[in-house]
Design an enzyme around this catalytic site. Structure first.
Site, short mmCIF file in Angstrom:
data_model
loop_
_atom_site.label_atom_id
_atom_site.label_comp_id
_atom_site.label_asym_id
_atom_site.label_seq_id
_atom_site.Cartn_x
_atom_site.Cartn_y
_atom_site.Cartn_z
N THR A 20 0.83 -1.21 0.00
CA THR A 20 0.00 0.00 0.00
C THR A 20 0.86 1.25 0.00
O THR A 20 0.48 2.28 -0.55
CB THR A 20 -0.92 -0.02 1.24
OG1 THR A 20 -1.83 -1.10 1.09
CG2 THR A 20 -1.71 1.26 1.40
N THR A 103 1.65 -4.18 4.35
CA THR A 103 1.47 -4.49 5.78
C THR A 103 0.98 -5.93 6.01
O THR A 103 1.22 -6.48 7.08
CB THR A 103 0.42 -3.54 6.41
OG1 THR A 103 -0.81 -3.66 5.69
CG2 THR A 103 0.90 -2.10 6.41
N ASP A 104 0.30 -6.52 5.00
CA ASP A 104 -0.40 -7.78 5.28
C ASP A 104 0.52 -8.94 5.66
O ASP A 104 0.17 -9.76 6.50
CB ASP A 104 -1.28 -8.18 4.08
CG ASP A 104 -2.51 -7.27 3.99
OD1 ASP A 104 -2.74 -6.49 4.93
OD2 ASP A 104 -3.22 -7.32 2.97
C1 SIN Z 1 -1.03 -2.92 2.85
O1 SIN Z 1 0.13 -2.70 2.51
O2 SIN Z 1 -1.53 -2.30 3.84
C2 SIN Z 1 -1.94 -3.90 2.19
C3 SIN Z 1 -1.41 -4.42 0.90
C4 SIN Z 1 -0.16 -5.22 1.06
O3 SIN Z 1 0.04 -5.86 2.10
O4 SIN Z 1 0.63 -5.24 0.10
#
Ligand code: SIN
Length: 336
Positions: A20, A103-104
């Site tokens: 993200t 983040t995932d």
């Molecule tokens: C995010 O980064 O918050 C979600 C998408 C990902 O993990 O690439």
């Protein structure tokens, strides 16, 4: 005669993997309907106005190792990251590595690097993962501040080990977990608590830098360059009405069905509470163990660790690791 002082220029490597933080939406007010992994790492860094001031004489070296939504993370990307992190840390003029990541699955990547990067390198230099909960195109993106904070940590005197920085909080790789689906302060370190905070560019350190993982794992991964051959470890979950069906299906594959799936070598059970397991699932896991599959039990709880208790002790406990990290640990152990 005036003495000539030669100053060796220093560098910080920044590796982009997508997420993200590199995401873009059509509408700047849209913080969820965006495409992750659209902006290159060099462009991301160029959009952080205060970065040159923070870096001073330190030069940035950027590299796009991947450009993915981290839900799609693969062993091949993790392997490439391990190699590139190692390459940069080995350079005498590189002070550390920052990784931009979704983040995932950030917590899994952080833990993987903590396990596989050479302890000699990690006890001397930092690897700092950072991320964002809002895309780069957002009205108020959190990525630029997170990048600044990650760089501040990486440049801190004595910083070492694998860490994650998000929303001004520094977490160690072993304990960090994503705990929120939407809010910008999306990570937590459970019982262990954070390592430090970054406040207006200054580090307020609460704990020592993380110790690197065991050398034995770092050596084992070197034996298997082809990530298709990495040991297969799956996760099963306990819940109301849990049965042994998933485990039985995996065992049937293992017994040589028509499927070309790699041989199952390990299972992590994400237990309820203190790693508790439904009797039917427990029986199936025992059958898996008898068939030569290693079984590790973790807990779905956010805090605490699995404590020894009666029959579930037939399975190794995850030593406080979440199920996804216990899976990585078991997979790496099986490589040894
Ligand atoms: C995010 O980064 O918050 C979600 C998408 C990902 O993990 O690439």
């Amino acid at each position: 005669m005036q003495e000539m002082i030669s100053r060796t220029p220093v560098k910080l490597a920044v590796l982009g993997t997508g997420g993200t933080i590199a995401g873009a939406a059509v509408d700047p007010l849209d913080n969820v309907g965006y495409a992750a992994a659209q902006v290159g790492v060099a462009q991301l860094l160029a959009s952080v106005p205060a970065l040159p001031r923070l870096l001073g004489a330190c030069e940035l070296v950027t590299e796009q190792v991947a450009q993915i939504d981290s839900k799609d993370m693969t062993w091949a990307v993790l392997y490439a990251l391990w190699q590139r992190v190692t390459h940069h840390l080995l350079q005498p003029d590189v002070l550390g590595v920052v990784i931009t990541h979704g983040t995932d699955t950030l917590a899994e990547t952080a833990y993987f690097l903590h396990c596989v990067v050479s302890p000699a390198l990690l006890s001397a230099k930092p690897v700092v993962l950072t991320c964002a909960m809002r895309p780069a195109s957002a009205l108020a993106p959190d990525g630029p501040q997170n990048v600044l904070d990650a760089v501040a940590v990486a440049l801190s005197t004595g910083a070492s080990g694998v860490m994650a920085v998000c929303a001004g909080t520094v977490h160690g790789a072993e304990h960090v977990q994503k705990v929120d689906t939407y809010r910008r302060d999306a990570f937590d370190s459970g019982d262990c608590g954070p390592l430090a905070y970054v406040e207006e560019g200054a580090l307020r350190q609460l704990k020592s830098w993380p110790e690197p993982g065991a050398n034995v794992i770092n050596l084992a991964i070197k034996n298997i360059a082809n990530t298709d051959d990495w040991p297969r470890v799956e996760i099963v979950m306990n819940h109301v009405g849990a049965s042994g069906a998933m485990v039985e299906a995996l065992l049937a594959q293992r017994a040589g069905g028509p499927s070309a799936a790699p041989l199952l070598r390990g299972l992590v059970v994400a237990g309820t509470g203190n790693g508790t397991i439904h009797a039917d699932l427990h029986a199936a896991l025992r059958r898996a163990q008898e068939a030569g599959v290693q079984v590790v039990r973790a807990s779905c709880c956010q805090r605490g660790r699995v404590l020894p208790s009666g029959d579930v002790d037939q399975f190794t406990d995850s030593q406080g690791l979440s199920a996804v990290k216990a899976r990585i640990a078991l997979m790496l152990r099986l490589m040894g």
